[in-house]
Design a protein around this motif. Structure first.
Motif, PDB file in Angstrom:
ATOM      1  N   ALA A   1      75.080  22.044   1.537  1.00 53.90           N
ATOM      2  CA  ALA A   1      75.342  21.596   2.900  1.00 53.90           C
ATOM      3  C   ALA A   1      74.974  20.124   3.047  1.00 53.90           C
ATOM      4  O   ALA A   1      75.788  19.303   3.443  1.00 53.90           O
ATOM      5  CB  ALA A   1      74.549  22.447   3.881  1.00 53.90           C
ATOM      6  N   ARG A   2      73.713  19.808   2.672  1.00 54.96           N
ATOM      7  CA  ARG A   2      73.329  18.417   2.898  1.00 54.96           C
ATOM      8  C   ARG A   2      73.086  17.626   1.625  1.00 54.96           C
ATOM      9  O   ARG A   2      72.784  16.439   1.683  1.00 54.96           O
ATOM     10  CB  ARG A   2      72.124  18.335   3.815  1.00 54.96           C
ATOM     11  CG  ARG A   2      70.886  19.047   3.323  1.00 54.96           C
ATOM     12  CD  ARG A   2      69.677  18.574   4.124  1.00 54.96           C
ATOM     13  NE  ARG A   2      68.652  19.569   4.291  1.00 54.96           N
ATOM     14  CZ  ARG A   2      67.830  19.968   3.327  1.00 54.96           C
ATOM     15  NH1 ARG A   2      67.956  19.495   2.115  1.00 54.96           N
ATOM     16  NH2 ARG A   2      66.905  20.871   3.596  1.00 54.96           N
ATOM     17  N   GLY A   3      73.221  18.273   0.465  1.00 53.21           N
ATOM     18  CA  GLY A   3      72.960  17.586  -0.789  1.00 53.21           C
ATOM     19  C   GLY A   3      71.476  17.368  -0.993  1.00 53.21           C
ATOM     20  O   GLY A   3      70.675  17.655  -0.092  1.00 53.21           O
ATOM     21  N   GLY A   4      71.107  16.916  -2.176  1.00 52.51           N
ATOM     22  CA  GLY A   4      69.699  16.660  -2.448  1.00 52.51           C
ATOM     23  C   GLY A   4      69.356  16.967  -3.894  1.00 52.51           C
ATOM     24  O   GLY A   4      70.192  17.435  -4.656  1.00 52.51           O
ATOM     25  N   ALA A   5      68.094  16.695  -4.232  1.00 48.24           N
ATOM     26  CA  ALA A   5      67.657  16.914  -5.616  1.00 48.24           C
ATOM     27  C   ALA A   5      67.389  18.385  -5.848  1.00 48.24           C
ATOM     28  O   ALA A   5      66.788  19.054  -5.003  1.00 48.24           O
ATOM     29  CB  ALA A   5      66.405  16.097  -5.874  1.00 48.24           C
ATOM     30  N   ALA A   6      67.872  18.886  -6.975  1.00 50.56           N
ATOM     31  CA  ALA A   6      67.667  20.296  -7.303  1.00 50.56           C
ATOM     32  C   ALA A   6      67.435  20.419  -8.802  1.00 50.56           C
ATOM     33  O   ALA A   6      67.599  19.454  -9.545  1.00 50.56           O
ATOM     34  CB  ALA A   6      68.885  21.107  -6.878  1.00 50.56           C
ATOM     35  N   THR A   7      67.039  21.627  -9.219  1.00 52.79           N
ATOM     36  CA  THR A   7      66.872  21.877 -10.650  1.00 52.79           C
ATOM     37  C   THR A   7      67.800  23.016 -11.050  1.00 52.79           C
ATOM     38  O   THR A   7      67.789  24.076 -10.410  1.00 52.79           O
ATOM     39  CB  THR A   7      65.413  22.289 -10.959  1.00 52.79           C
ATOM     40  OG1 THR A   7      64.573  21.254 -10.470  1.00 52.79           O
ATOM     41  CG2 THR A   7      65.202  22.477 -12.447  1.00 52.79           C
TER      42      THR A   7
END
Ligand code: BMA
Length: 820
Positions: free
Chosen positions: A218-224
């Motif tokens: 939805a809003r994007g961002g840092a993930a693993t």
């Protein structure tokens, strides 16, 4: 990811409000109405006729959902329905949230703006499928015909709905509507996994696995990205962008345990878990290579499945939906049917194009049991529109289903449709304007479906149609045994004798069938005993192939002495079916490697009916299914009479080890005296078939109507048996066998039945009436002095006494009512 399950209790009503009941999701309208006692049992008698009007109703499913405040704090809240059947609108608190016209594509829509904390209402309105199809037909610029059946709903080919809901030549017309599979509301801010699929690269001692995840953010961002498989854990940081993200990771699996089809090795599976952005997906994958070889050779165009480098002789049957009422297609029902398939040494199931892309349960069970899946796309016995609207639905459908199913090791082939090429050549409309319909056909077939497979599942093959002679061949391949797969129906639909099976050399026979009645137990589920007569209206009603009962009867006169009484009629119909399919499979296995597959029509039934199935509705084994356990066994010995009148003995060995077999052939008379005994050793090639002996008839018997061959082949500890008769059964003066049984309790819940006979007894069929379960063997030849011990395993424990009382035995001599 927070998730609210929408499965469970809903309210169901028709639009006019005359019917309102509690309903279960996943489930269908008819099951809900039947459960509430609002409609008659759809399978009893001619009740189906009374239910036709239900297909003209609009249905409304509704329920309340409690939404916690925390859920609305997430950026994205979506509603998901795996399958809405079919033309549906989804409302959340009265606001239209989603629309759907294709039950083979899930619904997923953002609904945050319609929700509030506390009680919310979700409503699914489903338009009458019958009226929706009719409305589509009015928009057509020219007719798009479909095959006709005795009881049916028109224009089913214009809706993306299970085609056989509208009736078939073995199935009722029950135009259900419903909500199937998983249904939920999900909330997330970071990531929602839409698909996970893998690619395998097989090296000498390792498999390199590329794991793809499609993640919507939805809003994007840092993930693993986290991948766990085969005891390894791989992580990788990923920057998710708003919208759809395709991320990959690689894992190498050393010394992989390969997945093998039933009969060739263990179907090893690996647990795979993928996590990203707060969402998780788990599945089980299998490591194997699979190639469909399609080569021009001296016999035409081959069709051979090669798994882990080993060519496989495909043995199996076509699958239709497990029940006409979707709610009854539970995992337990699927498991039971597929376990029966595996027990009969099947290694391939064809998911037929008039049914459905099956549930995850189905493919998981096939993976576990080593059953390869020939997967049709869901188009059957019809022509289809090529409007841009229809084609884009088909594209969405293919894309979703390919991504959903591609990781199943069992999935062997994507096939464009069932028999649409045949219909292209038969419908008068198509004959009169072939160019137009062929262009339409191919826009959908190669243009959408073939292209989707090529793009999204390049490791698998697309086979344009079943049957067909390969890409670019638009002829009627039904009767062509030289190219690709064939549907050989001359013995049933064209009334040819069983020998016609031995007059062709199919490269792969993906359909051939012969009908029989289900057991009395199953007939009792639709008819009263006073109607136990083949031409009673109810018996004709539960027979959807016009002329089917006449065909069964007519062939009794061809091969057997006419049965006396209805019970023997039913029994003999099963003998006849088993004999027909045995004749075909034994011959075609002997042709290996020219022929590399025999899938009979059909494995199962959607309701209690007289049909081509080997498993009755409810899972009971007909004699054919017991026979399949022999004619599909890894080791087979079979006898074939050549045109020149020689008797050839063939051995088939589907294991990967060459073997030496000890063969004993006894020439016996009908009183059981051994007239001649021949014993020899023969070499069986690994994964192949060979002619191991041949004789002139006169070397074996003096009188073809008085003697038969009792054959036994030992391969290691495996003992296989077969019989051979030189003429049709009606010419044999069978003797009263004087069968005797003794019954005792066996291990666990089982019973051991010892059956002995004073004279040779043929097609001896034991039935435990009213008790669900199966014998380990049945439909046997019992020879004097050679009693057999059969084990019956009931599905639920029963007392010995009850089992004893339930036991019924039929044999060929007794079926004609002869007393001598
Ligand atoms: C076929 C199938 C089905 C049909 C069967 C029996 O060819 O594909 O459409 O039910 O024959 O007629």
């Amino acid at each position: 990811m927070t998730s609210i399950d929408l499965c469970g209790k809903w309210n169901l009503r028709n639009r006019s409000g005359t019917m309102a009941v509690a309903a279960v999701v996943p489930g269908d309208t008819h099951s809900a109405l039947a459960h509430a006692g609002k409609i008659v049992d759809p399978y009893w008698g001619e009740n189906e006729l009374q239910l036709q009007k239900l297909g003209q109703e609009d249905w409304i499913y509704e329920r309340q959902v409690e939404i916690p405040a925390s859920l609305l704090e997430e950026e994205s809240v979506t509603i998901h329905f795996e399958s809405l059947d079919t033309v549906a609108k989804v409302f959340v608190n009265g606001r239209l949230a989603a629309q759907s016209r294709n039950m083979f594509v899930p619904v997923c829509a953002e609904i945050k703006k319609y929700l509030h904390t506390g009680r919310n209402t979700v409503r699914v309105e489903i338009q009458s499928p019958e009226r929706a199809a009719l409305a589509e037909s009015r928009k057509l610029p020219y007719a798009i015909p479909h095959a006709q059946f005795p009881i049916q709903s028109a224009h089913r080919n214009l809706l993306r709905k299970v085609q056989c809901h509208s009736g078939w030549d073995w199935g009722p017309c029950l135009m259900v509507s419903g909500i199937y599979g998983a249904s939920s509301i999900r909330a997330t801010s970071l990531g929602r996994i839409e698909h996970v699929y893998t690619e395998q690269k097989h090296g000498k001692r390792a498999v390199e696995l590329t794991v793809h995840a499609e993640v919507r953010s939805a809003r994007g961002g840092a993930a693993t990205l986290e991948i766990e498989v085969g005891g390894q854990r791989v992580t990788r940081p990923v920057a998710l962008q708003p919208g759809l993200n395709c991320v990959q990771g690689k894992v190498t699996i050393e010394n992989p345990k390969l997945w093998w089809p039933n009969g060739l090795g263990a179907p090893a599976l690996y647990d795979l878990t993928v996590r990203i952005g707060g969402d998780e997906r788990r599945k089980r994958i299998g490591l194997r290579t699979l190639k469909v070889e399609n080569k021009e050779d001296a016999h035409g165009l081959s069709l051979t499945f090669i798994v882990n480098g080993v060519p496989i002789f495909c043995k199996g049957a076509s699958w239709i939906p497990a029940d006409a009422l979707p709610q009854r297609q539970t995992r337990a029902v699927l498991d039971d049917l597929l376990t029966s398939a595996a027990k009969a040494h099947m290694n391939m199931i064809r998911v037929w194009g008039g049914g459905q892309y099956e549930s995850d349960d189905f493919y998981e069970l096939c993976d576990e049991k080593g059953l390869l899946v020939w997967q049709d796309f869901m188009f059957a016995c019809a022509l289809y529109p090529a409007s841009s609207e229809f084609l884009s639905e088909a594209r969405r459908e293919a894309e979703y289903q390919i991504k959903r199913l591609t990781d199943h090791p069992s999935l062997a082939l994507w096939c464009g449709n069932n028999e649409n090429l045949g219909f292209l050549n038969w419908f008068p409309e198509a004959k009169a304007n072939r160019d137009r319909y062929i262009v339409d056909y191919d826009r959908l077939n190669e243009g959408v479906l073939g292209k989707a497979v090529l793009e999204l599942d390049p490791q698998r093959s697309f086979w344009p149609s079943s049957p067909c002679g390969g890409h670019g061949d638009y002829s009627d391949c039904w009767h062509n045994d030289a190219r690709g797969d064939m549907h050989f129906w001359s013995v049933w639909h064209e009334g040819k004798p069983f020998e016609a099976y031995t007059e062709i050399k199919p490269r792969f026979c993906s359909e051939f069938g012969y009908q029989s009645f289900p057991s009395l137990d199953t007939i009792r589920r639709y008819a009263r005993p006073e109607h136990f007569n083949v031409s009673a209206p109810v018996m004709e009603f539960h027979q959807r192939n016009p002329g089917g009962n006449a065909r069964i009867t007519e062939n009794f006169a061809r091969y057997f002495r006419f049965p006396e009484g209805f019970e023997n009629f039913v029994y003999l119909s099963q003998v006849q079916q088993a004999l027909a399919i045995k004749t075909a499979v034994e011959y075609w296995r002997s042709l290996r490697p020219i022929c590399m597959g025999a899938l009979y029509w059909q494995l199962n039934d959607t309701w209690p009916v007289c049909s081509w199935a080997s498993l009755e509705h409810g899972g009971k084994w007909k004699m054919l299914h017991y026979a399949a356990r022999h004619f599909f066994a890894p080791h087979l010995i079979s006898v074939h009479r050549t045109k020149a009148g020689r008797i050839e003995i063939h051995g088939s060995n589907d294991t990967l080890k060459a073997a030496t077999a000890s063969v004993t052939i006894r020439v016996m008379d009908l009183a059981g005296n051994v007239r001649k005994r021949i014993a020899f050793r023969a070499k069986l090639p690994a994964n192949g078939s060979a002619r191991i002996k041949d004789y002139a008839v006169s070397q074996l018997v003096a009188d073809e109507a008085a003697e038969f061959l009792a054959i036994e082949m030992k391969v290691g500890r495996d003992i296989v048996r077969n019989d051979y008769f030189f003429t049709v059964f009606k010419k044999l003066e069978l003797q009263k066998p004087q069968l005797k049984t003794t019954i005792r309790k066996g291990a666990g819940n089982t019973f051991a039945v010892t059956i002995a006979s004073r004279k040779p007894a043929f097609y001896v069929m034991l039935q435990a009436e009213g008790i669900e379960g199966e014998f380990d063997d049945n439909g046997l030849t019992i020879l004097p002095g050679e009693p057999r011990v059969l084990t019956f395993t009931p599905k639920k424990p029963v007392a010995l006494d009850r089992f004893k009382r339930s036991l019924k035995i039929c044999d060929l001599h007794g079926s004609s009512g002869m007393v001598s």
